[in-house]
Design a protein around this motif. Sequence first.
Motif, PDB file in Angstrom:
ATOM      1  N   ASP A  46     -10.157 114.824 -97.407  1.00 50.41           N
ATOM      2  CA  ASP A  46      -8.768 114.327 -98.087  1.00 50.41           C
ATOM      3  C   ASP A  46      -8.320 114.963 -99.103  1.00 50.41           C
ATOM      4  O   ASP A  46      -6.938 115.256 -99.313  1.00 50.41           O
ATOM      5  N   ARG A  47      -9.210 115.637-100.005  1.00 49.30           N
ATOM      6  CA  ARG A  47      -8.522 116.329-101.132  1.00 49.30           C
ATOM      7  C   ARG A  47      -8.113 117.791-100.995  1.00 49.30           C
ATOM      8  O   ARG A  47      -7.702 118.346-101.566  1.00 49.30           O
ATOM      9  N   ILE A  48      -8.495 118.255 -99.743  1.00 46.47           N
ATOM     10  CA  ILE A  48      -8.095 119.732 -99.349  1.00 46.47           C
ATOM     11  C   ILE A  48      -6.920 119.455 -98.383  1.00 46.47           C
ATOM     12  O   ILE A  48      -5.865 120.306 -98.313  1.00 46.47           O
ATOM     13  N   ASP A 102       1.781 116.898 -94.512  1.00 51.35           N
ATOM     14  CA  ASP A 102       2.528 117.887 -93.458  1.00 51.35           C
ATOM     15  C   ASP A 102       1.853 118.921 -93.212  1.00 51.35           C
ATOM     16  O   ASP A 102       2.496 119.970 -92.447  1.00 51.35           O
ATOM     17  N   GLY A 103       0.540 119.488 -93.764  1.00 52.16           N
ATOM     18  CA  GLY A 103       0.096 120.847 -93.582  1.00 52.16           C
ATOM     19  C   GLY A 103      -1.109 120.509 -92.239  1.00 52.16           C
ATOM     20  O   GLY A 103      -1.221 119.517 -92.052  1.00 52.16           O
ATOM     21  N   GLU A 104      -1.507 121.851 -92.233  1.00 54.56           N
ATOM     22  CA  GLU A 104      -2.459 122.046 -91.032  1.00 54.56           C
ATOM     23  C   GLU A 104      -3.767 122.093 -91.542  1.00 54.56           C
ATOM     24  O   GLU A 104      -3.852 123.001 -92.429  1.00 54.56           O
ATOM     25  N   VAL A 105      -4.797 121.840 -91.056  1.00 55.82           N
ATOM     26  CA  VAL A 105      -6.186 122.219 -91.375  1.00 55.82           C
ATOM     27  C   VAL A 105      -6.469 123.239 -90.245  1.00 55.82           C
ATOM     28  O   VAL A 105      -6.814 122.745 -89.200  1.00 55.82           O
ATOM     29  N   LYS A 106      -6.653 124.414 -90.639  1.00 57.62           N
ATOM     30  CA  LYS A 106      -7.307 125.546 -89.360  1.00 57.62           C
ATOM     31  C   LYS A 106      -8.695 125.676 -89.775  1.00 57.62           C
ATOM     32  O   LYS A 106      -8.961 126.180 -90.843  1.00 57.62           O
ATOM     33  N   SER A 150      -6.828 125.496 -95.567  1.00 58.51           N
ATOM     34  CA  SER A 150      -5.848 124.029 -95.454  1.00 58.51           C
ATOM     35  C   SER A 150      -5.077 124.105 -96.807  1.00 58.51           C
ATOM     36  O   SER A 150      -5.371 123.933 -97.958  1.00 58.51           O
ATOM     37  N   GLY A 151      -3.612 124.111 -96.696  1.00 57.25           N
ATOM     38  CA  GLY A 151      -2.750 124.221 -97.810  1.00 57.25           C
ATOM     39  C   GLY A 151      -3.360 125.544 -98.834  1.00 57.25           C
ATOM     40  O   GLY A 151      -3.526 126.503 -98.259  1.00 57.25           O
ATOM     41  N   ASN A 152      -3.589 124.990 -99.931  1.00 51.73           N
ATOM     42  CA  ASN A 152      -4.094 126.115-100.868  1.00 51.73           C
ATOM     43  C   ASN A 152      -5.566 126.356-100.855  1.00 51.73           C
ATOM     44  O   ASN A 152      -6.042 127.129-101.944  1.00 51.73           O
ATOM     45  N   PHE A 153      -6.332 125.551-100.050  1.00 51.22           N
ATOM     46  CA  PHE A 153      -7.620 125.759-100.210  1.00 51.22           C
ATOM     47  C   PHE A 153      -8.111 126.813 -98.944  1.00 51.22           C
ATOM     48  O   PHE A 153      -7.740 126.315 -97.623  1.00 51.22           O
ATOM     49  N   HIS A 154      -9.198 127.645 -99.125  1.00 55.20           N
ATOM     50  CA  HIS A 154      -9.637 128.469 -98.244  1.00 55.20           C
ATOM     51  C   HIS A 154     -11.170 128.704 -98.521  1.00 55.20           C
ATOM     52  O   HIS A 154     -11.749 129.018 -99.443  1.00 55.20           O
TER      53      HIS A 154
END
Length: 310
Positions: free
Chosen positions: A122-124, A128-132, A140-144
Motif C-alpha cells: 500500500d505504501r509503495i 493511478d500508477g502501475e506496479v511493474k 512503482s511510482g517513485n519506489f524501485h
Amino acid sequence: MGDEGAVMATNDDASECKRGAVQLGYWTDNYISYFVRHMEKRAPEINRGYYARVKGVDTFVQKFINRAGSNAQVVNFGAGFDTLYWRLKDEGVAISCYVELDFPTVTAKKCYTIKKNKPLLDRIYQQDGEVKYSSTDMHSGNFHCLGVDLRQIKQLQEKLTQADIRFDKPTLFLAECVLVYIESDWASRLLKWLSSTFSRALFINYEMCHMNDTFGNIMAANLRARGCFLSGLSYCKSLESQRGRFLDSGWTGAKAWDMVEVYHSLDPKERDRIEKIEFLDEQELLLQLFQHYCICIGYMGEEYGDFELN
Ligand SMILES: C[S@@+](CC[C@H](N)C(=O)[O-])C[C@H]1O[C@@H](n2cnc3c(N)ncnc32)[C@H](O)[C@@H]1O
C-alpha cells in the motif's frame, strides 16, 4: 569477493538483529517484522550497537532531506531488507525517487515480501500508477527495488536509468555495512563513477574502522570462519582511510566519526531510555565495538559540506 552466499547472508543477520532490537523497544520500526520471521536473542551490546547505527545513519538522512527538500533522491546500496523507505513514508517525507539495490537473490526475496504484505505494498502503490514486477525487480511510482551486482558499473547505470534517477538532482547514497564486502578497487571504481556522474550528492557510509588491531583481527577472523571475506578491509584501517577513499575518488570532501562519538551525539534523553532496556555489566565490550565502527560522509559540491554530527 569470497562466497556471495555468505555475503548475502549478512543481510539476514543484520535484519534479525534489527528486528530483535525493535522488539525490545530500542526504536520503532513497523515494517521489519514483515521481512524477518526468525529471531534470536542477541547480547545487549549488539542491540545498543544497532541502535547507534540506525540512529546515527538517520541523523544524516534527516539533514540531507531537510536540505534537499522534495527534489531529494535516495539510492540505497546493498539495501537488504532495510525499511527506511516505509519509515520515511510514515513521517510524510516526500522523496522524488527512491532506489534500493542488492544482489538479485536478495531483491527477489524483498520484492516477493512486498507483494505478499498489503501494508508494505500500500505504501509503495501510487494512485493511478502501475506496479511493474519481474522476479527480481519492482517499479512503482517513485519506489524501485532492483537486483544488480554493484561491481558492474554499466549494469548499475542501466538500472538507475530504468528507475528514472536524474543525475542533476540532489542524491543521497547509503551504504550500511556494504562496501566492506566489495574488493577495494571495485568499490573505488563505484565511488569514482558516482563523483563523475552526480554533482550534488551526499554519501553516508557506515562500516568498520580501526580494523588493524587485535579486536579488529578477531572480528575479521570470525566473519572469515563463516565464509565471509572482508574484501574491502583496506579502507577500514582508520577514519583517515575511510575519508581518504572519497577524496581519492573525486569527491569534494569527506568527514568521519567513530561510533563512540556518534553515540554520544545522540539525544541524551533517548540514550538514557535505551540504556535502561537491558542491563550491561561489561562496558568494555560495547566501547570496543563502538570504536570499530564509524560513519563516514562524502559530499559532492558544497551543499552538504557543513554537515556535522550535531
Ligand atoms: C550487512 S548486509 C546490510 C544490509 C542493509 N544495508 C542493512 O544495513 O540492513 C550487506 C548487504 O550488501 C549486499 N551486497 C554486498 N556486496 C554486494 C554487491 N557486490 N552487489 C550488490 N549487493 C551487495 C549484500 O547482499 C547484503 O544485502
